[in-house]
Design an enzyme around this catalytic site. Structure first.
Site, mmCIF file in Angstrom:
data_model
loop_
_atom_site.group_PDB
_atom_site.id
_atom_site.type_symbol
_atom_site.label_atom_id
_atom_site.label_comp_id
_atom_site.label_asym_id
_atom_site.label_seq_id
_atom_site.Cartn_x
_atom_site.Cartn_y
_atom_site.Cartn_z
ATOM 1 N N GLN A 46 12.837 33.102 38.853
ATOM 2 C CA GLN A 46 12.533 32.023 39.798
ATOM 3 C C GLN A 46 11.896 32.534 41.085
ATOM 4 O OE1 GLN A 46 16.692 30.121 39.416
ATOM 5 N NE2 GLN A 46 15.333 28.395 39.776
ATOM 6 N N CYS A 95 17.149 21.824 39.706
ATOM 7 C CA CYS A 95 16.696 23.215 39.628
ATOM 8 C C CYS A 95 15.732 23.485 40.775
ATOM 9 C CB CYS A 95 16.001 23.454 38.284
ATOM 10 S SG CYS A 95 15.458 25.152 38.065
ATOM 11 N N HIS A 137 22.856 27.113 32.628
ATOM 12 C CA HIS A 137 21.588 26.768 33.280
ATOM 13 C C HIS A 137 20.874 28.034 33.781
ATOM 14 C CE1 HIS A 137 19.106 24.199 36.173
ATOM 15 N NE2 HIS A 137 18.854 25.439 36.540
ATOM 16 N N GLU A 138 21.607 28.883 34.513
ATOM 17 C CA GLU A 138 20.972 30.073 35.104
ATOM 18 C C GLU A 138 20.547 31.071 34.030
ATOM 19 O OE1 GLU A 138 19.943 30.016 37.998
ATOM 20 O OE2 GLU A 138 21.150 28.307 38.636
ATOM 21 N N HIS A 141 17.290 30.573 32.278
ATOM 22 C CA HIS A 141 16.087 31.046 32.979
ATOM 23 C C HIS A 141 15.651 32.420 32.465
ATOM 24 C CE1 HIS A 141 15.275 28.005 35.976
ATOM 25 N NE2 HIS A 141 16.510 28.005 36.422
HETATM 26 ZN ZN ZN Z 1 17.253 26.431 37.564
#
Ligand code: ZN
Length: 175
Positions: A46, A95, A137-138, A141
């Site tokens: 990210q 997000c 969720h993380e 990624h």
């Molecule tokens: Zn996210």
């Protein structure tokens, strides 16, 4: 969203890399970025680094999630995730890479994560409920997945402003 780096499988760290000065700087950068955004989790892709690293901290100071339980600060290198309880639970996820939007996502309610910590020590944790969703969720990624890919019903995707108007409960939201 749209940056190809968010859609790539990230590369694992070697133990030497984990304890390197360069990674310490990266970690500081990640915690700073997370705090600045008022989020509860951040993965290295990210911020433009395609490596298997995520940080998670359910913090009382989070602007995005004001009424949340708190957690310790997790530093997760090279995670392997296993589902322990397949029963699904749903939360409204958001997000930092998909700004301004929230969507309803159902995920398994309990998972085990094997990973290396910031000292390159092997660790295993089991997490459930809200924290289990945050981890899933993380860690998604790191394999090029975004929460929108996990949505069963894309018609629940909505703008954060609209959520406030619709009075959707803030407690049911994840980063
Ligand atoms: Zn996210």
């Amino acid at each position: 969203m749209g940056n190809p780096l968010l859609r790539k499988e990230a590369k694992p760290f070697t133990e030497e890399e984990i304890i390197s000065e360069e990674t310490k700087v990266l970690l500081e950068d990640m915690w700073d970025s997370l705090e600045e955004a008022g989020g509860i989790g951040l993965a290295a892709p990210q911020i433009g680094v395609s490596k298997k690293l995520a940080v998670i901290k359910l913090s009382e100071e989070s602007d995005r999630y004001p009424d949340m339980e708190t957690s310790e600060a997790y530093v997760i290198f090279n995670p392997i995730i296993n589902v322990i309880d397949r029963e699904l639970q749903g939360f409204w996820e958001g997000c930092l890479s998909v700004p301004g939007l929230r969507g309803y996502v159902e995920r398994p309610r309990k998972v085990r994560i094997d990973f290396l910590d910031e000292n390159a020590k092997e660790r295993t944790i089991e997490v459930e409920d809200f924290l289990a969703t945050v981890f899933q969720h993380e860690l998604d990624h790191l394999i090029g997945k975004l929460y929108v890919d996990r949505m069963e019903d894309v018609s629940t995707l909505m703008f954060e402003d609209e959520m406030i108007l619709q009075e959707v409960s803030e407690e049911e939201i994840v980063d």
